[in-house]
Design a protein around this motif. Sequence first.
Motif, PDB file in Angstrom:
ATOM      1  N   PRO A  24      12.898 -25.113 -24.266  1.00 59.76           N
ATOM      2  CA  PRO A  24      14.537 -24.503 -24.797  1.00 59.76           C
ATOM      3  C   PRO A  24      14.556 -23.691 -25.988  1.00 59.76           C
ATOM      4  O   PRO A  24      14.989 -22.387 -25.645  1.00 59.76           O
ATOM      5  CB  PRO A  24      14.859 -25.470 -25.377  1.00 59.76           C
ATOM      6  N   LEU A  25      12.903 -23.218 -26.736  1.00 54.18           N
ATOM      7  CA  LEU A  25      12.976 -22.986 -27.686  1.00 54.18           C
ATOM      8  C   LEU A  25      12.641 -20.930 -27.247  1.00 54.18           C
ATOM      9  O   LEU A  25      12.354 -20.274 -27.097  1.00 54.18           O
ATOM     10  CB  LEU A  25      11.434 -22.905 -28.693  1.00 54.18           C
ATOM     11  N   VAL A  26      11.266 -21.395 -26.092  1.00 48.34           N
ATOM     12  CA  VAL A  26      11.030 -20.289 -24.506  1.00 48.34           C
ATOM     13  C   VAL A  26      12.276 -19.356 -23.781  1.00 48.34           C
ATOM     14  O   VAL A  26      12.320 -18.519 -24.844  1.00 48.34           O
ATOM     15  CB  VAL A  26       9.843 -20.507 -23.616  1.00 48.34           C
ATOM     16  N   ALA A  27      12.912 -20.424 -23.971  1.00 46.83           N
ATOM     17  CA  ALA A  27      14.425 -20.033 -23.010  1.00 46.83           C
ATOM     18  C   ALA A  27      15.093 -18.929 -23.840  1.00 46.83           C
ATOM     19  O   ALA A  27      15.419 -17.813 -24.107  1.00 46.83           O
ATOM     20  CB  ALA A  27      14.909 -21.023 -22.724  1.00 46.83           C
ATOM     21  N   GLU A  28      15.326 -19.371 -25.443  1.00 47.19           N
ATOM     22  CA  GLU A  28      16.233 -19.122 -26.750  1.00 47.19           C
ATOM     23  C   GLU A  28      15.516 -17.783 -27.115  1.00 47.19           C
ATOM     24  O   GLU A  28      16.049 -16.435 -26.704  1.00 47.19           O
ATOM     25  CB  GLU A  28      16.272 -19.926 -27.518  1.00 47.19           C
ATOM     26  N   ARG A  29      14.088 -17.683 -27.424  1.00 47.52           N
ATOM     27  CA  ARG A  29      13.411 -15.943 -27.529  1.00 47.52           C
ATOM     28  C   ARG A  29      13.102 -14.956 -26.524  1.00 47.52           C
ATOM     29  O   ARG A  29      14.240 -14.390 -27.106  1.00 47.52           O
ATOM     30  CB  ARG A  29      12.254 -16.238 -28.021  1.00 47.52           C
ATOM     31  N   LEU A  30      13.509 -15.374 -24.904  1.00 42.28           N
ATOM     32  CA  LEU A  30      13.256 -14.684 -23.752  1.00 42.28           C
ATOM     33  C   LEU A  30      14.845 -13.840 -24.011  1.00 42.28           C
ATOM     34  O   LEU A  30      14.890 -12.768 -23.954  1.00 42.28           O
ATOM     35  CB  LEU A  30      13.305 -15.702 -22.420  1.00 42.28           C
ATOM     36  N   ARG A  31      16.197 -14.924 -24.337  1.00 43.23           N
ATOM     37  CA  ARG A  31      17.173 -14.418 -24.260  1.00 43.23           C
ATOM     38  C   ARG A  31      17.604 -13.208 -26.082  1.00 43.23           C
ATOM     39  O   ARG A  31      18.203 -12.441 -24.885  1.00 43.23           O
ATOM     40  CB  ARG A  31      18.488 -16.022 -24.231  1.00 43.23           C
ATOM     41  N   ALA A  32      17.164 -13.463 -26.206  1.00 46.27           N
ATOM     42  CA  ALA A  32      16.968 -12.757 -27.714  1.00 46.27           C
ATOM     43  C   ALA A  32      16.368 -11.371 -26.762  1.00 46.27           C
ATOM     44  O   ALA A  32      16.898 -10.096 -27.916  1.00 46.27           O
ATOM     45  CB  ALA A  32      16.102 -12.806 -29.081  1.00 46.27           C
ATOM     46  N   VAL A  33      15.907 -11.416 -25.648  1.00 46.47           N
ATOM     47  CA  VAL A  33      14.538 -10.040 -25.648  1.00 46.47           C
ATOM     48  C   VAL A  33      15.601  -9.350 -24.697  1.00 46.47           C
ATOM     49  O   VAL A  33      15.782  -7.796 -24.405  1.00 46.47           O
ATOM     50  CB  VAL A  33      13.476 -10.216 -25.921  1.00 46.47           C
ATOM     51  N   VAL A  34      16.186 -10.599 -23.580  1.00 39.87           N
ATOM     52  CA  VAL A  34      16.889  -9.436 -22.726  1.00 39.87           C
ATOM     53  C   VAL A  34      18.056  -9.062 -23.198  1.00 39.87           C
ATOM     54  O   VAL A  34      18.927  -9.175 -23.725  1.00 39.87           O
ATOM     55  CB  VAL A  34      17.352 -10.849 -21.967  1.00 39.87           C
ATOM     56  N   PRO A  35      18.049  -7.186 -22.919  1.00 39.35           N
ATOM     57  CA  PRO A  35      19.082  -6.463 -22.670  1.00 39.35           C
ATOM     58  C   PRO A  35      20.305  -7.133 -22.044  1.00 39.35           C
ATOM     59  O   PRO A  35      20.351  -6.755 -20.960  1.00 39.35           O
ATOM     60  CB  PRO A  35      17.734  -4.760 -22.581  1.00 39.35           C
ATOM     61  N   ALA A  36      21.321  -6.687 -22.845  1.00 41.25           N
ATOM     62  CA  ALA A  36      22.752  -7.353 -22.440  1.00 41.25           C
ATOM     63  C   ALA A  36      22.930  -5.665 -21.366  1.00 41.25           C
ATOM     64  O   ALA A  36      23.861  -5.887 -20.234  1.00 41.25           O
ATOM     65  CB  ALA A  36      23.536  -6.748 -23.635  1.00 41.25           C
ATOM     66  N   ASP A  37      22.346  -4.458 -22.038  1.00 40.22           N
ATOM     67  CA  ASP A  37      22.829  -3.368 -20.805  1.00 40.22           C
ATOM     68  C   ASP A  37      21.956  -2.437 -19.592  1.00 40.22           C
ATOM     69  O   ASP A  37      22.252  -1.226 -19.272  1.00 40.22           O
ATOM     70  CB  ASP A  37      23.519  -2.077 -22.137  1.00 40.22           C
ATOM     71  N   ALA A  38      21.432  -3.837 -19.422  1.00 43.02           N
ATOM     72  CA  ALA A  38      20.296  -3.021 -18.068  1.00 43.02           C
ATOM     73  C   ALA A  38      19.469  -4.297 -17.356  1.00 43.02           C
ATOM     74  O   ALA A  38      19.070  -5.585 -18.217  1.00 43.02           O
ATOM     75  CB  ALA A  38      19.050  -2.675 -18.720  1.00 43.02           C
ATOM     76  N   PHE A  39      19.612  -4.249 -16.074  1.00 41.75           N
ATOM     77  CA  PHE A  39      19.061  -4.884 -15.281  1.00 41.75           C
ATOM     78  C   PHE A  39      17.781  -5.461 -15.900  1.00 41.75           C
ATOM     79  O   PHE A  39      17.182  -4.955 -15.613  1.00 41.75           O
ATOM     80  CB  PHE A  39      19.386  -4.586 -14.321  1.00 41.75           C
ATOM     81  N   THR A  40      17.295  -6.831 -15.895  1.00 33.61           N
ATOM     82  CA  THR A  40      16.363  -7.335 -16.430  1.00 33.61           C
ATOM     83  C   THR A  40      15.555  -7.904 -15.099  1.00 33.61           C
ATOM     84  O   THR A  40      16.225  -9.028 -15.050  1.00 33.61           O
ATOM     85  CB  THR A  40      16.165  -7.742 -17.952  1.00 33.61           C
ATOM     86  N   VAL A  41      14.244  -7.710 -15.117  1.00 34.97           N
ATOM     87  CA  VAL A  41      13.640  -8.648 -14.033  1.00 34.97           C
ATOM     88  C   VAL A  41      12.164  -9.472 -14.832  1.00 34.97           C
ATOM     89  O   VAL A  41      11.277  -8.504 -16.241  1.00 34.97           O
ATOM     90  CB  VAL A  41      12.800  -7.759 -12.998  1.00 34.97           C
ATOM     91  N   ILE A  42      12.161  -9.968 -14.915  1.00 30.22           N
ATOM     92  CA  ILE A  42      11.161 -11.128 -15.979  1.00 30.22           C
ATOM     93  C   ILE A  42       9.338 -11.214 -14.740  1.00 30.22           C
ATOM     94  O   ILE A  42       9.987 -11.809 -13.642  1.00 30.22           O
ATOM     95  CB  ILE A  42      11.865 -12.403 -16.443  1.00 30.22           C
ATOM     96  N   HIS A  43       8.431 -11.385 -14.948  1.00 28.93           N
ATOM     97  CA  HIS A  43       7.293 -10.652 -14.270  1.00 28.93           C
ATOM     98  C   HIS A  43       5.819 -12.119 -14.629  1.00 28.93           C
ATOM     99  O   HIS A  43       6.274 -11.691 -15.993  1.00 28.93           O
ATOM    100  CB  HIS A  43       6.621  -9.583 -14.517  1.00 28.93           C
ATOM    101  N   CYS A  44       6.165 -12.902 -13.690  1.00 26.00           N
ATOM    102  CA  CYS A  44       5.019 -13.626 -14.531  1.00 26.00           C
ATOM    103  C   CYS A  44       3.893 -14.181 -12.800  1.00 26.00           C
ATOM    104  O   CYS A  44       4.308 -14.683 -12.269  1.00 26.00           O
ATOM    105  CB  CYS A  44       5.290 -15.413 -14.480  1.00 26.00           C
ATOM    106  N   CYS A  45       2.998 -13.015 -12.927  1.00 23.04           N
ATOM    107  CA  CYS A  45       2.310 -13.105 -11.932  1.00 23.04           C
ATOM    108  C   CYS A  45       0.620 -13.881 -12.108  1.00 23.04           C
ATOM    109  O   CYS A  45       0.454 -13.709 -11.328  1.00 23.04           O
ATOM    110  CB  CYS A  45       1.356 -11.447 -12.574  1.00 23.04           C
ATOM    111  N   ALA A  46       1.326 -15.504 -12.578  1.00 25.37           N
ATOM    112  CA  ALA A  46       0.533 -16.229 -12.994  1.00 25.37           C
ATOM    113  C   ALA A  46       1.032 -17.903 -12.597  1.00 25.37           C
ATOM    114  O   ALA A  46       1.778 -17.633 -11.449  1.00 25.37           O
ATOM    115  CB  ALA A  46       0.469 -16.742 -14.196  1.00 25.37           C
ATOM    116  N   PRO A  47       0.221 -18.417 -12.068  1.00 26.28           N
ATOM    117  CA  PRO A  47       0.755 -19.979 -11.272  1.00 26.28           C
ATOM    118  C   PRO A  47       1.161 -20.799 -11.610  1.00 26.28           C
ATOM    119  O   PRO A  47       0.919 -20.372 -13.530  1.00 26.28           O
ATOM    120  CB  PRO A  47      -1.167 -20.572 -10.709  1.00 26.28           C
ATOM    121  N   GLY A  48       1.975 -21.507 -11.741  1.00 24.02           N
ATOM    122  CA  GLY A  48       3.443 -22.198 -12.216  1.00 24.02           C
ATOM    123  C   GLY A  48       4.197 -21.616 -13.280  1.00 24.02           C
ATOM    124  O   GLY A  48       4.291 -21.713 -14.102  1.00 24.02           O
TER     125      GLY A  48
END
Length: 336
Positions: free
Chosen positions: A194-218
């Motif tokens: 929940p904390l990980v998601a909360e901090r990510l939400r704080a960075v995702v801009p409201a005025d731009a389409f955002t993609v989160i990239h994770c090229c690691a397993p899992g």
Amino acid sequence: MNDFPWNTATATGVGSHPGTDHVEALRVVFGELPDLPYLPELPERGVGADMIGRTASLLLELPVEVQPSGWRMAGHPGRDARRAGDHLSRDLDGLEELALGYEGPLKIQVCGPWTLAGAIELRYGDKMLADPGAVRDLTDSLAEGLAAHITAVRTRVPGARVLVQLDEPGLPGVLAGDVPTASGFGRLAAVEPPLVAERLRAVVPADAFTVIHCCAPGVPFDVLSSTGAGGLSLDLGLLRRRDEDHLGEAIEAGTALFLGVVPGTGTRLPDKGVVAKPAIELWRRLGFPPGRLADQVVLTPSCGLAGASPPYARAALARCREAARVLHEDPESHES
């Protein structure tokens, strides 16, 4: 009708490129990926051109410097921070020149807060990830710096519809408690989802389409699906069968997928049909209408291209573009 901010049957890149000529890298990107170009990163240029330093240059009131162990918070801005800022400024100058008159989607990449916190050390002590207060300060600073960066890109390229890619290759390790301490002799405590998601939400801009990239397993699909990001970017070759249900839920919710289908290094590339096949088969296994595939899926290299030769990097982007068109063929051709 395609509801996403790109055309049907689109490809793009992940971010990094080989070499030190940022203008040439931009020419390659705009030449090979006219439907979804991006601002490339060239880590070979040295200090401040890497993913961590480049993003750290965006932080407000949190200066950084390079020590033998890597990036560390500093008392005041110094040579390393200026160098990182100069690299980005030159990149934006080149973008403004090469993208003159361009209208359409344009992707920029920044390191996400959790990977950043796992890479930057505090002035006296462990990594920022070890201190929840430091992570909060870092996240708030990054959100402000990213907003200013988006504004700068829009000013340079007025016709651009800016997309943001948050690079979080370190996120699985953050959640699993597998990030090394600054000394390297231990591991930092796992962070609760929940904390990980909360901090990510704080960075995702409201005025731009955002993609989160994770090229690691899992890839933590359950966490990322609650961040407000419009898309997920991953290496399709690392996807586990047990992850497909989570991926299907994301697709059903309208999340876009940026699927890595071309190796980031190599000498020879497979045929466009071979490149497109894993994405087509995944879509079919998940049971979604074939007609949505080329709208909701964007093809990319599996990760950055910094380790490739310049000819291979160009060819890899071209092959992604060609394979994306295969996704848009007669849907009946996907049924075999």
